[in-house]
Design a protein around this motif. Structure first.
Motif, PDB file in Angstrom:
ATOM      1  N   GLN A   1     -75.983 -38.094   2.282  1.00 37.45           N
ATOM      2  CA  GLN A   1     -75.094 -36.432   3.282  1.00 37.45           C
ATOM      3  C   GLN A   1     -73.980 -38.059   4.541  1.00 37.45           C
ATOM      4  OE1 GLN A   1     -77.495 -33.797   5.519  1.00 37.45           O
ATOM      5  NE2 GLN A   1     -75.160 -32.689   5.640  1.00 37.45           N
ATOM      6  N   LYS A   2     -74.122 -38.775   5.021  1.00 39.36           N
ATOM      7  CA  LYS A   2     -73.269 -39.391   5.773  1.00 39.36           C
ATOM      8  C   LYS A   2     -72.116 -40.123   5.426  1.00 39.36           C
ATOM      9  CE  LYS A   2     -75.656 -43.892   7.096  1.00 39.36           C
ATOM     10  NZ  LYS A   2     -77.162 -43.872   7.785  1.00 39.36           N
ATOM     11  N   PHE A   3     -72.893 -40.281   3.626  1.00 37.93           N
ATOM     12  CA  PHE A   3     -71.756 -41.005   3.648  1.00 37.93           C
ATOM     13  C   PHE A   3     -70.705 -40.233   2.887  1.00 37.93           C
ATOM     14  CE2 PHE A   3     -74.623 -44.589   2.819  1.00 37.93           C
ATOM     15  CZ  PHE A   3     -74.379 -45.236   4.091  1.00 37.93           C
ATOM     16  N   ARG A   4     -71.011 -39.310   2.396  1.00 37.69           N
ATOM     17  CA  ARG A   4     -70.310 -38.051   1.370  1.00 37.69           C
ATOM     18  C   ARG A   4     -69.001 -36.931   2.192  1.00 37.69           C
ATOM     19  NH1 ARG A   4     -68.189 -37.795  -2.653  1.00 37.69           N
ATOM     20  NH2 ARG A   4     -69.446 -36.405  -4.119  1.00 37.69           N
TER      21      ARG A   4
ATOM     22  N   ASN B   1     -65.733 -36.733   1.980  1.00 36.90           N
ATOM     23  CA  ASN B   1     -64.200 -36.431   2.259  1.00 36.90           C
ATOM     24  C   ASN B   1     -63.468 -36.045   3.653  1.00 36.90           C
ATOM     25  OD1 ASN B   1     -65.789 -35.754  -0.187  1.00 36.90           O
ATOM     26  ND2 ASN B   1     -66.961 -34.193   1.217  1.00 36.90           N
ATOM     27  N   LYS B   2     -64.088 -36.792   4.408  1.00 37.76           N
ATOM     28  CA  LYS B   2     -62.921 -36.622   5.743  1.00 37.76           C
ATOM     29  C   LYS B   2     -61.558 -38.118   4.938  1.00 37.76           C
ATOM     30  CE  LYS B   2     -62.796 -38.247   9.813  1.00 37.76           C
ATOM     31  NZ  LYS B   2     -63.080 -39.678  10.976  1.00 37.76           N
ATOM     32  N   HIS B   3     -61.909 -38.554   4.657  1.00 34.37           N
ATOM     33  CA  HIS B   3     -60.875 -40.136   4.900  1.00 34.37           C
ATOM     34  C   HIS B   3     -60.014 -39.668   2.965  1.00 34.37           C
ATOM     35  CE1 HIS B   3     -62.245 -42.251   7.636  1.00 34.37           C
ATOM     36  NE2 HIS B   3     -63.447 -43.166   6.713  1.00 34.37           N
ATOM     37  N   ASP B   4     -60.460 -39.142   2.164  1.00 34.37           N
ATOM     38  CA  ASP B   4     -60.187 -38.683   1.171  1.00 34.37           C
ATOM     39  C   ASP B   4     -58.982 -37.461   1.731  1.00 34.37           C
ATOM     40  OD1 ASP B   4     -59.487 -37.815  -1.393  1.00 34.37           O
ATOM     41  OD2 ASP B   4     -60.421 -36.441  -1.816  1.00 34.37           O
ATOM     42  N   ASN B   5     -59.492 -36.400   2.183  1.00 30.28           N
ATOM     43  CA  ASN B   5     -58.368 -35.555   3.029  1.00 30.28           C
ATOM     44  C   ASN B   5     -57.520 -36.065   3.541  1.00 30.28           C
ATOM     45  OD1 ASN B   5     -59.862 -33.010   2.134  1.00 30.28           O
ATOM     46  ND2 ASN B   5     -60.677 -33.046   3.231  1.00 30.28           N
TER      47      ASN B   5
ATOM     48  N   GLU C   1     -54.245 -48.014   4.796  1.00 30.86           N
ATOM     49  CA  GLU C   1     -54.995 -47.743   5.474  1.00 30.86           C
ATOM     50  C   GLU C   1     -55.773 -47.514   5.666  1.00 30.86           C
ATOM     51  OE1 GLU C   1     -55.935 -47.090  10.082  1.00 30.86           O
ATOM     52  OE2 GLU C   1     -54.148 -48.422   9.846  1.00 30.86           O
ATOM     53  N   SER C   2     -55.838 -45.861   4.911  1.00 33.67           N
ATOM     54  CA  SER C   2     -56.064 -44.506   4.804  1.00 33.67           C
ATOM     55  C   SER C   2     -57.144 -45.130   3.628  1.00 33.67           C
ATOM     56  CB  SER C   2     -55.760 -43.672   4.831  1.00 33.67           C
ATOM     57  OG  SER C   2     -55.217 -42.556   5.917  1.00 33.67           O
ATOM     58  N   VAL C   3     -56.700 -45.490   2.220  1.00 35.20           N
ATOM     59  CA  VAL C   3     -56.646 -45.695   0.487  1.00 35.20           C
ATOM     60  C   VAL C   3     -57.865 -46.389   0.776  1.00 35.20           C
ATOM     61  CG1 VAL C   3     -56.202 -46.183  -1.424  1.00 35.20           C
ATOM     62  CG2 VAL C   3     -55.149 -44.418  -0.357  1.00 35.20           C
ATOM     63  N   VAL C   4     -57.453 -47.725   1.956  1.00 34.73           N
ATOM     64  CA  VAL C   4     -59.072 -48.498   1.964  1.00 34.73           C
ATOM     65  C   VAL C   4     -59.872 -47.937   2.785  1.00 34.73           C
ATOM     66  CG1 VAL C   4     -59.903 -50.570   2.631  1.00 34.73           C
ATOM     67  CG2 VAL C   4     -57.067 -50.411   1.642  1.00 34.73           C
ATOM     68  N   ARG C   5     -59.669 -46.905   3.605  1.00 34.10           N
ATOM     69  CA  ARG C   5     -61.097 -46.766   4.337  1.00 34.10           C
ATOM     70  C   ARG C   5     -61.950 -45.525   2.754  1.00 34.10           C
ATOM     71  NH1 ARG C   5     -59.244 -44.471   9.261  1.00 34.10           N
ATOM     72  NH2 ARG C   5     -57.412 -44.801   8.717  1.00 34.10           N
ATOM     73  N   TYR C   6     -61.343 -44.525   2.211  1.00 33.70           N
ATOM     74  CA  TYR C   6     -61.169 -43.946   1.518  1.00 33.70           C
ATOM     75  C   TYR C   6     -62.152 -44.281   0.661  1.00 33.70           C
ATOM     76  CZ  TYR C   6     -61.650 -41.100  -2.781  1.00 33.70           C
ATOM     77  OH  TYR C   6     -62.301 -40.417  -3.570  1.00 33.70           O
ATOM     78  N   GLN C   7     -61.792 -45.629   0.166  1.00 31.78           N
ATOM     79  CA  GLN C   7     -62.464 -46.217  -1.184  1.00 31.78           C
ATOM     80  C   GLN C   7     -63.633 -47.145  -0.579  1.00 31.78           C
ATOM     81  OE1 GLN C   7     -59.507 -49.093  -2.484  1.00 31.78           O
ATOM     82  NE2 GLN C   7     -58.245 -47.560  -4.240  1.00 31.78           N
TER      83      GLN C   7
END
Length: 114
Positions: A43-46, A50-54, A85-91
């Motif tokens: 759940q913490k990963f999900r 979601n946070k980084h996707d947004n 940077e945001s995309v890398v964190r999301y990935q």
């Protein structure tokens, strides 16, 4: 769980197979416990995914809406680095989410086959 208990009682009463009833109950109980533990863990990963996707969608939208401002201040590279940077964190978190989902599926299959 109530249905599982009913099946165990059926094996005890109707077929006089106490070992089969205990085996079924133990298998279902282990399956439920593993599913709950791994689901809480993933759940913490999900949530992070979601946070980084947004975040990366917000940055992309912001850059497109404020295109003239970005051009005026020649901030293309800054916006690009920020978006990257945001995309890398999301990935990173998306991969963690996929690993957690795979772990759940594998553990459930192991319980079913054992």
């Amino acid at each position: 769980l109530a249905e599982c208990l009913a099946v165990v009682i059926l094996f005890f009463v109707k077929y006089k197979q106490w070992s089969l009833g205990v085996t079924v109950f133990t298998g279902v109980f282990i399956y439920i416990i593993i599913t709950i533990i791994i689901t809480r863990w993933r759940q913490k990963f999900r949530e992070a995914t979601n946070k980084h996707d947004n975040d990366y969608h917000d940055k992309a939208t912001d850059s497109i809406i404020n295109f003239e401002t970005v051009k005026y201040f020649t901030a293309e590279q800054f916006e690009l680095d920020r978006f990257k940077e945001s995309v890398v964190r999301y990935q990173k978190f998306n991969s963690s989410t996929q690993i957690a989902n795979s772990s759940l599926n594998i553990s459930q299959q192991v319980v079913l086959y054992v």
